[in-house]
Design an enzyme around this catalytic site. Structure first.
Site, PDB file in Angstrom:
ATOM      1  N   LYS A 117       0.857  -1.184   0.000  1.00 48.78           N
ATOM      2  CA  LYS A 117       0.000   0.000   0.000  1.00 48.78           C
ATOM      3  C   LYS A 117       0.893   1.234   0.000  1.00 48.78           C
ATOM      4  CE  LYS A 117      -1.691   2.767   2.903  1.00 48.78           C
ATOM      5  NZ  LYS A 117      -1.578   4.016   2.141  1.00 48.78           N
ATOM      6  N   GLU A 170      11.030   1.590   9.586  1.00 51.96           N
ATOM      7  CA  GLU A 170      11.943   2.711   9.351  1.00 51.96           C
ATOM      8  C   GLU A 170      11.139   3.983   9.584  1.00 51.96           C
ATOM      9  OE1 GLU A 170      13.884   2.294   5.586  1.00 51.96           O
ATOM     10  OE2 GLU A 170      14.914   0.499   6.247  1.00 51.96           O
ATOM     11  N   CYS A 182      14.041  11.308   5.038  1.00 53.35           N
ATOM     12  CA  CYS A 182      14.172  11.009   6.468  1.00 53.35           C
ATOM     13  C   CYS A 182      15.603  11.195   6.943  1.00 53.35           C
ATOM     14  CB  CYS A 182      13.722   9.587   6.736  1.00 53.35           C
ATOM     15  SG  CYS A 182      14.694   8.382   5.824  1.00 53.35           S
ATOM     16  N   GLU A 221      10.854  16.446  14.679  1.00 53.05           N
ATOM     17  CA  GLU A 221      11.071  16.293  13.235  1.00 53.05           C
ATOM     18  C   GLU A 221      10.129  17.252  12.493  1.00 53.05           C
ATOM     19  OE1 GLU A 221       9.413  12.889  11.078  1.00 53.05           O
ATOM     20  OE2 GLU A 221      11.370  12.576  10.177  1.00 53.05           O
TER      21      GLU A 221
HETATM   22  P1  NAD Z   1       2.931   8.455   7.539  1.00 51.96           P
HETATM   23  O1  NAD Z   1       3.367   7.642   8.699  1.00 51.96           O
HETATM   24  O2  NAD Z   1       1.869   9.449   7.762  1.00 51.96           O
HETATM   25  O3  NAD Z   1       2.378   7.510   6.360  1.00 51.96           O
HETATM   26  C1  NAD Z   1       3.166   6.483   5.836  1.00 51.96           C
HETATM   27  C2  NAD Z   1       2.260   5.397   5.289  1.00 51.96           C
HETATM   28  O4  NAD Z   1       1.531   4.811   6.349  1.00 51.96           O
HETATM   29  C3  NAD Z   1       1.217   5.889   4.289  1.00 51.96           C
HETATM   30  O5  NAD Z   1       1.064   4.923   3.281  1.00 51.96           O
HETATM   31  C4  NAD Z   1      -0.037   5.996   5.136  1.00 51.96           C
HETATM   32  O6  NAD Z   1      -1.241   5.878   4.393  1.00 51.96           O
HETATM   33  C5  NAD Z   1       0.134   4.823   6.079  1.00 51.96           C
HETATM   34  N1  NAD Z   1      -0.546   4.938   7.362  1.00 51.96           N
HETATM   35  C6  NAD Z   1      -0.799   6.058   8.073  1.00 51.96           C
HETATM   36  N2  NAD Z   1      -1.430   5.739   9.223  1.00 51.96           N
HETATM   37  C7  NAD Z   1      -1.557   4.384   9.239  1.00 51.96           C
HETATM   38  C8  NAD Z   1      -2.102   3.448  10.174  1.00 51.96           C
HETATM   39  N3  NAD Z   1      -2.647   3.835  11.333  1.00 51.96           N
HETATM   40  N4  NAD Z   1      -2.049   2.140   9.867  1.00 51.96           N
HETATM   41  C9  NAD Z   1      -1.480   1.719   8.705  1.00 51.96           C
HETATM   42  N5  NAD Z   1      -0.974   2.556   7.785  1.00 51.96           N
HETATM   43  C10 NAD Z   1      -0.988   3.869   8.058  1.00 51.96           C
HETATM   44  O7  NAD Z   1       4.230   9.101   6.944  1.00 51.96           O
HETATM   45  P2  NAD Z   1       4.360  10.119   5.727  1.00 51.96           P
HETATM   46  O8  NAD Z   1       3.808  11.430   6.162  1.00 51.96           O
HETATM   47  O9  NAD Z   1       3.823   9.463   4.516  1.00 51.96           O
HETATM   48  O10 NAD Z   1       5.968  10.199   5.567  1.00 51.96           O
HETATM   49  C11 NAD Z   1       6.770  11.049   6.310  1.00 51.96           C
HETATM   50  C12 NAD Z   1       7.321  10.356   7.523  1.00 51.96           C
HETATM   51  O11 NAD Z   1       7.987   9.164   7.129  1.00 51.96           O
HETATM   52  C13 NAD Z   1       8.388  11.176   8.243  1.00 51.96           C
HETATM   53  O12 NAD Z   1       8.223  11.042   9.621  1.00 51.96           O
HETATM   54  C14 NAD Z   1       9.695  10.536   7.809  1.00 51.96           C
HETATM   55  O13 NAD Z   1      10.768  10.698   8.690  1.00 51.96           O
HETATM   56  C15 NAD Z   1       9.291   9.112   7.716  1.00 51.96           C
HETATM   57  N6  NAD Z   1      10.202   8.387   6.833  1.00 51.96           N
HETATM   58  C16 NAD Z   1      11.135   7.557   7.389  1.00 51.96           C
HETATM   59  C17 NAD Z   1      12.050   6.881   6.571  1.00 51.96           C
HETATM   60  C18 NAD Z   1      13.114   5.976   7.114  1.00 51.96           C
HETATM   61  O14 NAD Z   1      13.732   5.254   6.319  1.00 51.96           O
HETATM   62  N7  NAD Z   1      13.382   5.951   8.405  1.00 51.96           N
HETATM   63  C19 NAD Z   1      11.986   7.065   5.199  1.00 51.96           C
HETATM   64  C20 NAD Z   1      11.031   7.940   4.674  1.00 51.96           C
HETATM   65  C21 NAD Z   1      10.135   8.588   5.508  1.00 51.96           C
HETATM   66  O1  6OD Z   2      18.297   4.638   0.656  1.00 51.29           O
HETATM   67  C1  6OD Z   2      17.574   3.872   1.288  1.00 51.29           C
HETATM   68  O2  6OD Z   2      17.626   2.665   1.176  1.00 51.29           O
HETATM   69  C2  6OD Z   2      16.595   4.419   2.236  1.00 51.29           C
HETATM   70  N1  6OD Z   2      15.921   3.504   2.962  1.00 51.29           N
HETATM   71  C3  6OD Z   2      16.404   5.733   2.324  1.00 51.29           C
HETATM   72  C4  6OD Z   2      15.472   6.341   3.172  1.00 51.29           C
HETATM   73  C5  6OD Z   2      15.184   7.634   3.024  1.00 51.29           C
HETATM   74  C6  6OD Z   2      14.192   8.271   3.815  1.00 51.29           C
HETATM   75  O3  6OD Z   2      13.468   9.174   3.433  1.00 51.29           O
END
Ligand code: NAD
Ligand code: 6OD
Length: 488
Positions: free
Chosen positions: A189, A265, A299, A392
């Protein structure tokens, strides 16, 4: 483009012509973040649609996919990579269209990495060691002689992959590729804000000769929607999630009911430490890139910069000047996210921050003025306890503060509930080796940022995640060791 669910090898009809599928709750508009216009529709999967996807994935496990060799699966991954490569421009267009990121970014980072994810796991399958142990039979046991233990790894089963909007297909395939490599079937998803490239991926997989149901795609939102139905589903065997820490916590609560294994992640508040002995030009350019790539919506982006006192004033002034001169950057993903980032800009001003660069909304005198842009922003002067330094923001903003000693630098970097990534800028090799392992983060870069070798462990500590992905780490998560002991 028809952004439809893909279940059991078929795209389901939706929306415009046929009305919603099953108990789908209709469609939501897809907004272009560059100018605020509507660029399409995304279906909202209801519970029945998610059930159908999970059932298709379960059925596929019992079919030919369940008995494929590693060689067959590697070949399938290579066909997927080739299929994406053949439609490279279409993928770039779709990724840039959904996220608003400059095409160049999608063409040089996102889509090449998507292809790389599939190729890397095709290659890695061959490097997997299998273990065998010869065991002496102890006196208290029946029989004499020896036993042979060998350990095989079996797939977990049906894996749910839920991904965010910032690097939509890169992060989705970062999980889908190893999950398939290990022999699982997948229900993915993508974020409801960025569904297009995942849909293209389903088209490519549909042509790549994988059995139906091995890869399934459902669209929809998170809380109370497709994401929640999928991650709490009783017949899902594992959840691989990238997104916000609060969402991770919610998913973990749902997964607890079925003891479903999770790989997370999550968010970050990444620190950069700039020592006075650093190559200052490299540190400036590196920090500019690490703070402002994809307008800070990665991230791994740096949001806290700590600079050793003798070079602090010079560094802040130069970073501010370079941030002010940035052009061609993309917008925030949505109006809501833009408003969130701007609320932090206002909070910084209210708390008396020195605004070195940016702090507001840019004016372009074209359609972008209806888009979701904010200025690249450099702040200084706030205490370590400020929400600007602790929370963040996920936008093009960093706060710069001075430090006096190496110990203080490490203490400040570690004073965070997050622990995803950090960057150390120094020309002193001994210092680099001393400091890097003391930093509480899953990834520490020295004199570089976001250099990724796909075999290395990737993930965060504290609120930044659970587990590691990458190379063998992903293959370990997506499979389970079974030990067989034979008396001989
Ligand atoms: P989000 O958590 O709001 O959503 C991510 C996904 O989860 C979406 O597909 C969303 O529809 C789904 N989702 C939301 N609530 C849910 C629930 N209760 N149950 C199941 N699915 C659910 O995140 P975002 O706003 O899309 O992305 C930004 C965030 O993601 C930031 O906090 C960023 O740091 C983090 N992020 C982390 C990494 C990493 O590798 N650590 C990478 C990219 C983004
Ligand atoms: O490069 C990757 O494999 C990775 N997981 C990056 C994550 C980026 C976060 O926004």
């Amino acid at each position: 483009m028809n952004r439809a669910h893909y279940i059991g090898g078929t795209f389901l009809p939706h929306g415009d012509d046929t009305g919603p599928h099953g108990d789908d709750t209709g469609t939501r508009p897809l907004i272009n973040p560059v100018d605020g216009t509507i660029r399409g529709k995304v279906p909202e999967a209801g519970r029945e649609t998610v059930d159908a996807a999970v059932a298709a994935a379960r059925t596929a496990l019992g079919g030919p996919w369940g008995s494929t060799s590693a060689e067959d699966r590697a070949a399938a991954l290579r066909r997927i990579a080739d299929g994406i490569q053949a439609r490279f421009d279409e993928f770039v267009e779709a990724e840039s269209g959904d996220t608003g990121k400059p095409r160049e970014l999608a063409a040089t980072i996102d889509i090449p990495r998507v292809i790389g994810n599939f190729r890397a796991y095709a290659d890695l399958l061959y490097g997997r060691p299998e273990h065998a142990y010869a065991t002496a039979i102890p006196g208290w046991s029946t029989g004499t002689g020896q036993a042979l233990n060998y350990t095989v790894r079996r797939p977990l089963g049906v894996v749910a992959v839920v991904s965010p909007w910032n690097l939509p297909l890169l992060l989705l395939t970062w999980k889908v590729a190893p999950a398939l490599a290990a022999g699982n079937t997948v229900v993915a998803k993508p974020s409801e804000e960025t569904p297009s490239t995942a849909t293209l991926l389903a088209e490519v997989i549909g042509q790549a000769d994988l059995p139906p149901g091995v890869f399934n795609l459902v669209h929809g939102s998170g809380v109370g929607g497709a994401g929640e139905h999928l991650t709490t589903h009783h017949d899902v065997d594992a959840v691989a999630f990238t997104g916000a820490s609060a969402t991770g916590a919610a998913i973990m609560r749902g997964a607890a009911d079925h003891i479903t294994p999770v790989s997370f992640e999550l968010g970050g508040k990444n620190a950069a430490l700039v020592f006075a002995d650093a190559d200052i030009e490299a540190a400036l350019e590196g920090t500019l890139r690490s703070a402002f790539t994809h307008s800070g919506q990665v991230c791994l982006c740096t949001e806290r910069v700590y600079v050793e006192r003798p070079v602090f004033e010079e560094f802040v002034a130069a970073l501010g000047e370079r941030a002010r001169s940035l052009t061609g950057y993309g917008p925030m993903i949505s109006a809501a996210h833009r408003d969130k980032v701007l609320s932090y800009y206002r909070l910084a001003a209210d708390e008396g921050a020195k605004v070195i660069a940016g702090g507001g909304v840019p004016h372009f005198e074209d359609a972008r003025d209806q888009g979701f842009y904010v200025e690249p922003t450099v702040l200084a002067g706030l205490p370590q306890s400020s929400r600007i330094v602790q929370e963040e923001i996920f936008g093009p903003v960093c706060h710069v503060a001075p430090f006096g000693t190496e110990d203080e630098a490490v203490r400040l970097a570690n004073d965070s509930r997050y622990g995803l990534a950090a960057t150390v800028w120094t020309t002193d090799l001994s210092r680099a080796h001393r400091v890097a392992p003391r930093i509480e983060a899953g990834v520490v870069w020295v004199n570089c940022w976001n250099l990724r070798d796909l075999r290395t462990p990737f993930g965060g500590i504290k609120n930044s995640g659970i587990g590691r992905e990458g190379g063998a780490y992903s293959l370990d998560f997506f499979s389970e060791p079974v030990n067989v002991c034979i008396q001989i």
